[in-house]
Enzyme design. Sequence first.
Site, PDB file in Angstrom:
ATOM      1  N   ASP A  54       0.432 -11.188  14.421  1.00 34.68           N
ATOM      2  CA  ASP A  54       1.785 -10.704  15.007  1.00 34.68           C
ATOM      3  C   ASP A  54       2.429 -10.051  13.967  1.00 34.68           C
ATOM      4  O   ASP A  54       2.213 -10.337  12.772  1.00 34.68           O
ATOM      5  CB  ASP A  54       2.702 -11.884  15.675  1.00 34.68           C
ATOM      6  N   ASP A  92       0.978  -9.991  22.725  1.00 33.90           N
ATOM      7  CA  ASP A  92       1.486  -9.298  24.229  1.00 33.90           C
ATOM      8  C   ASP A  92       0.756  -7.768  24.141  1.00 33.90           C
ATOM      9  O   ASP A  92       0.210  -7.554  23.582  1.00 33.90           O
ATOM     10  CB  ASP A  92       2.925  -9.404  23.902  1.00 33.90           C
ATOM     11  N   HIS A 146       8.363  -0.619  19.536  1.00 34.89           N
ATOM     12  CA  HIS A 146       7.928  -1.202  20.833  1.00 34.89           C
ATOM     13  C   HIS A 146       8.558  -0.075  21.929  1.00 34.89           C
ATOM     14  O   HIS A 146       7.411   0.930  22.367  1.00 34.89           O
ATOM     15  CB  HIS A 146       8.483  -2.499  21.297  1.00 34.89           C
ATOM     16  N   ARG A 150       9.416 -13.343  27.445  1.00 34.97           N
ATOM     17  CA  ARG A 150      10.501 -14.136  26.651  1.00 34.97           C
ATOM     18  C   ARG A 150      11.686 -14.477  27.687  1.00 34.97           C
ATOM     19  O   ARG A 150      12.131 -13.443  28.313  1.00 34.97           O
ATOM     20  CB  ARG A 150      10.837 -13.256  25.668  1.00 34.97           C
ATOM     21  N   LYS A 164       2.949 -12.272  27.124  1.00 32.52           N
ATOM     22  CA  LYS A 164       3.932 -12.890  26.745  1.00 32.52           C
ATOM     23  C   LYS A 164       5.327 -12.878  27.439  1.00 32.52           C
ATOM     24  O   LYS A 164       5.680 -11.594  27.797  1.00 32.52           O
ATOM     25  CB  LYS A 164       4.302 -12.821  25.328  1.00 32.52           C
TER      26      LYS A 164
HETATM   27  C1  R5P Z   1       8.319  -9.521  19.413  1.00 30.78           C
HETATM   28  O1  R5P Z   1       7.837  -8.556  20.395  1.00 30.78           O
HETATM   29  C2  R5P Z   1       7.528  -9.577  18.106  1.00 30.78           C
HETATM   30  O2  R5P Z   1       6.055  -8.845  18.046  1.00 30.78           O
HETATM   31  C3  R5P Z   1       7.153 -11.022  17.807  1.00 30.78           C
HETATM   32  O3  R5P Z   1       6.280 -11.547  18.807  1.00 30.78           O
HETATM   33  C4  R5P Z   1       8.329 -11.749  17.832  1.00 30.78           C
HETATM   34  O4  R5P Z   1       9.385 -11.054  17.172  1.00 30.78           O
HETATM   35  C5  R5P Z   1       8.149 -13.172  17.514  1.00 30.78           C
HETATM   36  O5  R5P Z   1       9.228 -13.970  17.560  1.00 30.78           O
HETATM   37  P1  R5P Z   1       9.405 -15.581  17.729  1.00 30.78           P
HETATM   38  O6  R5P Z   1       8.749 -15.896  16.515  1.00 30.78           O
HETATM   39  O7  R5P Z   1      11.051 -15.953  17.684  1.00 30.78           O
HETATM   40  O8  R5P Z   1       8.487 -15.770  18.960  1.00 30.78           O
END
Ligand code: R5P
Length: 296
Positions: A219, A169, A130, A194, A192
């Site tokens: 993802d 995202d 990232h 978080r 997204k």
């Molecule tokens: C983070 O930016 C990754 O691309 C995933 O979206 C993330 O690790 C997913 O995590 P979770 O299942 O805990 O939402």
Amino acid sequence: MTPPLVFGLPGNERLARELAAALPGELGQLESRRFPDGETYLRLRADPRGRQVVLVATLDRPDGKFLPIAFAAGAARDLGARSVGLVAPYLAYMRQDKRFRDGEAVTSADFARLVSASVDWLVTVDPHLHRYHALAEIYSIPTRALAAAPLLAAWIARNVKAPVILGPDAESERWVAEVAAGARAPWRVLRKARHGDREVAIAFPDLGGFAGRRVVLIDDIVSSGQTMLAAARGLAERGFAPPVCLAVHALFAEDAAAALAEAASAVVTTDTVDHPSNAIALGPLIAAGVAELLEA
Ligand code: R5P
């Protein structure tokens, strides 16, 4: 040249066998157990002297897995291996790539230093890049980051009629576009935010033109599952049928798999981490990447 010697760390025997067959290499047996006090006993049961050694260990739930890798690599080196590489289909600790709050460990860089000090090269699949653009920013050894995108695209093309691909995202935009191009499908990315380990808020773009299409949420990682769950909830509110959830690395913490199974029409992952949802085999891709690196 003598074929490479492949050792699977506990739980990685299947991929080690596949790699040994595909390279071709020799499959070495590794004996490992815990002493009553919790420390690790490890023994290589094939002689690595003068050989290229390949250790296979995917790195989900990594804390208990790293020391056995370091011990296996140390033993191989002590016993005269020509080189020691690590095949970690899932590479842990890539997401803490910044000090978000004062005093935090930047574990991606710390872990990279530990791995780089233990082995001579690393092969992995879709590491979570990232804020880093390449593994070379934190790994000081040669690395190969293999891409599962063409195989995800092929799975979608074979299994989903009239798909629209949604990524989680803005950072996933290039990757999502690549998968969508391979599947010949339209795509969008969500936004997204978080707010905690299990608190995720998703904002949707306009999906007006996609009524009647089957949404495929993609993802790189499913961990708590909250990203995909929040997206699936938002889709239901907008009148879409339950999506297909497709991911590379099936980490699935605690109850994530059960919760996602209820919200999705199907949950599909690659086999970088063993899980009942694995439906896309990456053995041949990984074998090709390892062969290329060993030749180099
Ligand atoms: C983070 O930016 C990754 O691309 C995933 O979206 C993330 O690790 C997913 O995590 P979770 O299942 O805990 O939402």
